[in-house]
Motif scaffolding. Structure first.
Motif, mmCIF file in Angstrom:
data_model
loop_
_atom_site.group_PDB
_atom_site.id
_atom_site.type_symbol
_atom_site.label_atom_id
_atom_site.label_comp_id
_atom_site.label_asym_id
_atom_site.label_seq_id
_atom_site.Cartn_x
_atom_site.Cartn_y
_atom_site.Cartn_z
ATOM 1 N N GLY A 56 0.894 -1.277 0.098
ATOM 2 C CA GLY A 56 0.094 -0.086 0.169
ATOM 3 C C GLY A 56 0.821 1.386 -0.056
ATOM 4 N N ALA A 57 1.877 1.322 0.689
ATOM 5 C CA ALA A 57 2.783 2.296 0.674
ATOM 6 C C ALA A 57 3.577 2.566 -0.622
ATOM 7 C CB ALA A 57 3.910 2.198 1.778
ATOM 8 N N ILE A 58 4.051 1.629 -1.162
ATOM 9 C CA ILE A 58 4.495 1.751 -2.505
ATOM 10 C C ILE A 58 3.597 2.089 -3.527
ATOM 11 C CG2 ILE A 58 5.371 0.365 -4.448
ATOM 12 C CD1 ILE A 58 6.837 -1.537 -2.444
ATOM 13 N N ALA A 59 2.269 1.669 -3.520
ATOM 14 C CA ALA A 59 1.095 2.139 -4.274
ATOM 15 C C ALA A 59 0.827 3.825 -3.940
ATOM 16 C CB ALA A 59 -0.105 1.559 -3.962
ATOM 17 N N ILE A 60 0.858 4.225 -2.822
ATOM 18 C CA ILE A 60 0.829 5.615 -2.748
ATOM 19 C C ILE A 60 1.998 6.621 -3.064
ATOM 20 C CG2 ILE A 60 1.048 7.396 -0.754
ATOM 21 C CD1 ILE A 60 -1.533 6.521 -0.965
ATOM 22 N N ILE A 61 3.097 6.076 -2.973
ATOM 23 C CA ILE A 61 4.312 6.638 -3.633
ATOM 24 C C ILE A 61 4.054 6.781 -4.967
ATOM 25 C CG2 ILE A 61 6.663 6.588 -3.857
ATOM 26 C CD1 ILE A 61 6.977 5.187 -1.349
ATOM 27 N N VAL A 62 3.789 5.482 -5.788
ATOM 28 C CA VAL A 62 3.737 5.423 -7.292
ATOM 29 C C VAL A 62 2.437 6.520 -7.784
ATOM 30 C CG1 VAL A 62 3.010 3.984 -9.145
ATOM 31 C CG2 VAL A 62 4.432 3.042 -7.526
ATOM 32 N N ILE A 63 1.533 6.639 -7.105
ATOM 33 C CA ILE A 63 0.337 7.323 -7.235
ATOM 34 C C ILE A 63 0.825 9.008 -7.147
ATOM 35 C CG2 ILE A 63 -1.983 8.338 -6.577
ATOM 36 C CD1 ILE A 63 -2.603 5.438 -5.927
ATOM 37 N N PHE A 64 1.551 9.196 -6.322
ATOM 38 C CA PHE A 64 2.120 10.513 -5.970
ATOM 39 C C PHE A 64 3.032 10.873 -7.111
ATOM 40 C CE2 PHE A 64 5.588 13.261 -4.466
ATOM 41 C CZ PHE A 64 4.754 14.463 -3.841
ATOM 42 N N LEU A 65 3.731 10.034 -7.390
ATOM 43 C CA LEU A 65 4.692 10.400 -8.498
ATOM 44 C C LEU A 65 3.951 10.674 -10.035
ATOM 45 C CD1 LEU A 65 7.780 7.938 -7.695
ATOM 46 C CD2 LEU A 65 7.703 10.300 -7.484
ATOM 47 N N LEU A 66 3.114 9.734 -10.002
ATOM 48 C CA LEU A 66 2.165 9.613 -11.427
ATOM 49 C C LEU A 66 1.374 11.233 -11.355
ATOM 50 C CD1 LEU A 66 0.965 8.449 -13.876
ATOM 51 C CD2 LEU A 66 -1.007 7.807 -12.224
ATOM 52 N N GLY A 67 0.834 11.486 -10.201
ATOM 53 C CA GLY A 67 0.211 12.847 -10.255
ATOM 54 C C GLY A 67 1.475 14.273 -10.378
ATOM 55 N N THR A 68 2.229 14.014 -9.864
ATOM 56 C CA THR A 68 3.286 15.172 -9.841
ATOM 57 C C THR A 68 3.822 15.174 -11.373
ATOM 58 O OG1 THR A 68 3.944 14.721 -7.631
ATOM 59 C CG2 THR A 68 5.484 15.964 -9.025
ATOM 60 N N LEU A 69 4.159 14.209 -11.784
ATOM 61 C CA LEU A 69 4.566 14.223 -13.038
ATOM 62 C C LEU A 69 3.698 14.553 -14.492
ATOM 63 C CD1 LEU A 69 6.733 10.624 -13.023
ATOM 64 C CD2 LEU A 69 7.560 13.244 -13.249
ATOM 65 N N TRP A 70 2.430 14.261 -14.098
ATOM 66 C CA TRP A 70 1.242 14.707 -15.143
ATOM 67 C C TRP A 70 1.293 16.081 -14.776
ATOM 68 C CZ3 TRP A 70 -2.123 12.736 -18.536
ATOM 69 C CH2 TRP A 70 -3.239 13.500 -18.851
ATOM 70 N N TYR A 71 1.370 16.870 -13.731
ATOM 71 C CA TYR A 71 1.035 18.280 -13.426
ATOM 72 C C TYR A 71 2.418 18.955 -14.221
ATOM 73 C CZ TYR A 71 -3.242 17.415 -10.842
ATOM 74 O OH TYR A 71 -4.493 17.012 -10.349
ATOM 75 N N LYS A 72 3.348 18.358 -13.977
ATOM 76 C CA LYS A 72 4.590 19.005 -14.510
ATOM 77 C C LYS A 72 5.076 18.993 -15.913
ATOM 78 C CE LYS A 72 9.105 20.193 -14.611
ATOM 79 N NZ LYS A 72 9.195 21.822 -14.464
ATOM 80 N N PHE A 73 4.566 17.617 -16.395
ATOM 81 C CA PHE A 73 4.995 17.733 -17.894
ATOM 82 C C PHE A 73 3.921 17.702 -18.709
ATOM 83 C CE2 PHE A 73 8.351 15.360 -15.570
ATOM 84 C CZ PHE A 73 9.572 16.098 -16.312
ATOM 85 N N ILE A 74 2.724 17.614 -18.490
ATOM 86 C CA ILE A 74 1.531 17.603 -19.318
ATOM 87 C C ILE A 74 0.756 18.853 -19.054
ATOM 88 C CG2 ILE A 74 -0.840 16.314 -19.813
ATOM 89 C CD1 ILE A 74 1.740 14.745 -20.265
ATOM 90 N N GLU A 75 0.799 19.131 -17.885
ATOM 91 C CA GLU A 75 -0.143 20.484 -17.445
ATOM 92 C C GLU A 75 0.921 21.856 -17.773
ATOM 93 O OE1 GLU A 75 -3.080 21.168 -17.405
ATOM 94 O OE2 GLU A 75 -3.725 18.784 -17.403
ATOM 95 N N GLY A 76 2.241 21.510 -17.515
ATOM 96 C CA GLY A 76 3.418 22.500 -17.533
ATOM 97 C C GLY A 76 3.465 23.142 -16.516
ATOM 98 N N TRP A 77 3.404 22.646 -15.205
ATOM 99 C CA TRP A 77 3.420 23.499 -13.753
ATOM 100 C C TRP A 77 4.942 23.302 -13.509
ATOM 101 C CZ3 TRP A 77 -1.317 22.133 -10.747
ATOM 102 C CH2 TRP A 77 -2.624 22.488 -11.500
ATOM 103 N N ASN A 78 5.168 24.315 -12.518
ATOM 104 C CA ASN A 78 6.560 23.988 -11.934
ATOM 105 C C ASN A 78 6.502 22.712 -11.142
ATOM 106 O OD1 ASN A 78 5.515 25.013 -9.431
ATOM 107 N ND2 ASN A 78 5.918 27.096 -10.330
ATOM 108 N N TRP A 79 7.507 22.377 -10.532
ATOM 109 C CA TRP A 79 7.576 21.564 -9.430
ATOM 110 C C TRP A 79 6.784 21.542 -8.373
ATOM 111 C CZ3 TRP A 79 8.949 16.775 -10.840
ATOM 112 C CH2 TRP A 79 9.764 16.494 -11.902
#
Length: 363
Positions: free
Chosen positions: A27-50
């Motif tokens: 479960g902890a690994i899944a949360i980390i993966v989901i967190f990385l997925l959301g962060t990378l989406w907003y960074k590279f797809i939406e073009g936001w800063n980190w």
């Protein structure tokens, strides 16, 4: 009510505890993966800063409802909905597993099992008692009275609980399996006592013990004369049949009651005035090897009586005379008070005196 309906076995607790650990880590690994997925989406797809990407992901997963960090299009909002769903499901799963572990007490039981494992790992030259039935209970009481280190192995949950209530070190498991014997430190043990209900189980236990540790002394319980022979062929150093031995002792009690009262008082602890102990003559530390009993003057020095001597080849000398020569690796069977036997132990092994299992209050 049967205790099996209330308590989980040690094995079940251990399996469940390991399973919960894996699920919580997953479960902890899944949360980390989901967190990385959301962060990378907003960074590279939406073009936001980190910083904005991380912040948006955190408040989305936490469902705190602060609103969008930056305006989002339809695609971004659909992804955020998806991210919220993933976060809720994963966090709910972790909370559910964690709550179950607390309510069921798996964390506490897991801690106890880890402590038991560490305790077993510290045991050296201990005794292993396989089976805590009617015979095993009596053996455990004698072991405890003698103050030796021992561990009980039994597959029955009720027997395990009874042994735990007595304060014994006990492990639930099948003593006929190699992995169980390894778990209780068979390679470091001095002696194994097989007191299981069936002769077949005792035979398998002796065979496994001798395979894992050829030097361990094995004592086995047998129900019939045929079983006695098979266990001896299987490698048991001593085989005891409660029925045969009990019959002989009853006959002896009827024919020689005073003798049996005296012997029972010494062997079973009814009379704690006298004890019997065996001493192995190590040529490296014993200064009396090669001398006669007359020259060694053990009786006059300690007061203990040498009842018998067993030679290294197995020959038994009962009631040795003054001219009997003490040979290397002989085993002397002596009788005396606790103080006399301790003094004899120091005389025979002045350089490496072993600790005798005798009560200190008799000193």
């Amino acid at each position: 009510m049967n205790s099996k309906n209330i308590f989980l076995s040690q094995t079940a607790i251990e399996v469940k505890y390991k399973q919960l650990q894996k699920e919580l880590i997953g479960g902890a690994i899944a949360i980390i993966v989901i967190f990385l997925l959301g962060t990378l989406w907003y960074k590279f797809i939406e073009g936001w800063n980190w910083l904005d990407s991380i912040y948006m992901t955190v408040i989305t997963l936490a469902t705190v409802g602060y609103g969008e960090t930056r305006p989002l299009g339809d695609r971004g909002r659909l992804f955020t909905i998806f991210l919220i769903g993933l976060g809720i499901v994963t966090i709910a799963y972790i909370v559910n597993q964690f709550t179950e572990a607390i309510i069921q007490g798996y964390f506490q039981e897991g801690r106890k099992l880890r402590q038991l494992k560490r305790l077993i790992e510290t045991l050296r030259e201990h005794y292993i008692l396989c089976g805590y039935g009617r015979t095993g209970k009596q053996i455990a009481q004698e072991f405890q009275a003698e103050g030796i280190s021992f561990i009980i192995v039994d597959s029955d949950l009720e027997s395990v609980e009874l042994a735990q209530q007595m304060g014994y070190i006990v492990v639930q498991g099948d003593a006929t399996l190699d992995e169980t014997l390894v778990k209780v430190g068979i390679e470091r043990a001095t002696c194994l006592v097989a007191a299981l209900p069936s002769d077949a189980e005792n035979l398998y236990t002796v065979l496994s013990a001798k395979t894992l540790n050829p030097t361990v002394r094995t004592i086995a319980r047998a129900s019939t004369e045929e079983a006695v022979k098979k266990l001896q062929r299987g490698g048991a150093d001593a085989v005891v049949s409660p029925y045969i031995t009990g019959g002989k002792r009853m006959a002896a009690a009827a024919l020689r009651p005073q003798v049996m009262d005296f012997v029972d008082g010494i062997l079973t602890g009814t009379d704690r005035s006298f004890y019997m102990e065996e001493f192995r003559l190590d040529p490296e530390v014993c200064p009396y090897v090669g001398q006669t009993l007359k020259d060694a003057r053990l009786r006059s020095q300690s007061g203990a009586l040498v009842v018998a001597i067993r030679r290294a080849d197995g020959t038994l000398i009962g009631g040795p005379t003054a001219e009997t020569v003490l040979s290397a690796r002989d085993s002397m069977i002596c009788m005396g008070t606790a103080e006399q036997l301790r003094l004899l132990n120091q005389i025979l092994s002045p350089l490496a005196s072993k600790r005798l299992r005798l009560p200190k209050h008799n000193l």
